[in-house]
Structure formats: structure tokens, C-alpha cells
Design a protein around this motif. Structure first.
Motif, short mmCIF file in Angstrom:
data_model
loop_
_atom_site.label_atom_id
_atom_site.label_comp_id
_atom_site.label_asym_id
_atom_site.label_seq_id
_atom_site.Cartn_x
_atom_site.Cartn_y
_atom_site.Cartn_z
N VAL A 178 0.75 -1.44 -0.02
CA VAL A 178 0.11 -0.13 0.19
C VAL A 178 1.08 1.30 -0.10
N THR A 179 0.44 2.30 -0.92
CA THR A 179 1.30 3.49 -0.94
C THR A 179 0.37 4.63 -0.32
N CYS A 180 1.04 5.44 0.56
CA CYS A 180 0.47 6.50 1.20
C CYS A 180 1.00 7.70 1.18
N ASP A 181 0.86 8.66 0.71
CA ASP A 181 1.33 9.96 0.55
C ASP A 181 0.79 10.95 1.69
N VAL A 182 -0.39 10.66 2.60
CA VAL A 182 -0.73 11.55 3.46
C VAL A 182 0.26 11.78 4.60
N SER A 183 1.25 12.88 4.43
CA SER A 183 2.32 12.55 5.60
C SER A 183 1.72 13.55 6.74
N ALA A 184 0.38 14.09 6.75
CA ALA A 184 -0.18 14.41 7.83
C ALA A 184 -0.50 13.54 8.92
N CYS A 185 -0.86 12.23 8.64
CA CYS A 185 -1.02 11.06 9.25
C CYS A 185 0.41 10.57 10.29
N CYS A 186 -0.03 10.29 11.41
CA CYS A 186 1.45 10.05 12.24
C CYS A 186 1.82 8.51 11.88
N HIS A 187 0.96 7.84 11.17
CA HIS A 187 1.44 6.51 10.69
C HIS A 187 2.30 6.44 9.34
N ASN A 188 2.28 7.74 8.68
CA ASN A 188 3.13 7.66 7.42
C ASN A 188 4.59 7.90 7.68
N MET A 189 5.25 7.10 6.84
CA MET A 189 6.84 7.04 6.98
C MET A 189 7.46 7.48 5.47
N SER A 190 8.12 8.71 5.50
CA SER A 190 8.83 9.16 4.46
C SER A 190 7.93 9.62 3.49
N GLY A 191 6.84 9.74 3.75
CA GLY A 191 5.56 10.20 2.70
C GLY A 191 5.32 9.32 1.68
N CYS A 192 5.57 8.19 2.03
CA CYS A 192 5.17 7.01 0.77
C CYS A 192 4.65 5.79 1.40
N LYS A 193 4.53 5.46 2.62
CA LYS A 193 4.03 4.07 3.10
C LYS A 193 3.52 4.30 4.67
N CYS A 194 2.62 3.37 4.92
CA CYS A 194 1.85 3.39 6.34
C CYS A 194 2.93 2.25 7.07
N ASN A 195 2.81 2.51 8.55
CA ASN A 195 3.77 1.71 9.50
C ASN A 195 2.86 0.73 9.98
N LEU A 196 1.61 0.69 9.61
CA LEU A 196 0.56 -0.19 10.48
C LEU A 196 0.44 -1.49 9.69
N SER A 197 0.33 -2.86 10.36
CA SER A 197 0.29 -3.99 9.77
C SER A 197 -1.12 -4.31 8.91
#
Length: 52
Positions: free
Chosen positions: A6-25
């Protein structure tokens, strides 16, 4: 749903890593705004969103 590839670029989220992915399982994504919470500022409809 497993959070694989999963790619996520929502940098306002505390789970976002480096502006490109989520750290949740696991994440929950819905087509309904807010995931049941009134007026939640959640433009991408991810129920796992938490502000930094």
C-alpha cells in the motif's frame, strides 16, 4: 485487510513513513467519509488516520 504494497502519501498522518507508506500492519479503508466519527478531517477515507 493486510497492509502489503500500500502506498500512502498522506504525510499529515502519524503512521506515514517518509511520505510514501504506512507503518501499520493493517488498515481499514472505506468509501464513507469519517468512519462513523462526525466531521473527521479525513480526505482519503482511511479509518486508521491519526494526525501527527
Amino acid at each position: 485487510m493486510e497492509n502489503l504494497g500500500v502506498t500512502c502519501d498522506v504525510s499529515a498522518c502519524c503512521h506515514n513513513m517518509s511520505g510514501c507508506k504506512c507503518n501499520l500492519s493493517e488498515i481499514k479503508v472505506t468509501g464513507n467519509c469519517g468512519c462513523g466519527q462526525a466531521e473527521m478531517p479525513n480526505p482519503h477515507f482511511c479509518c486508521s488516520y491519526e494526525a501527527r
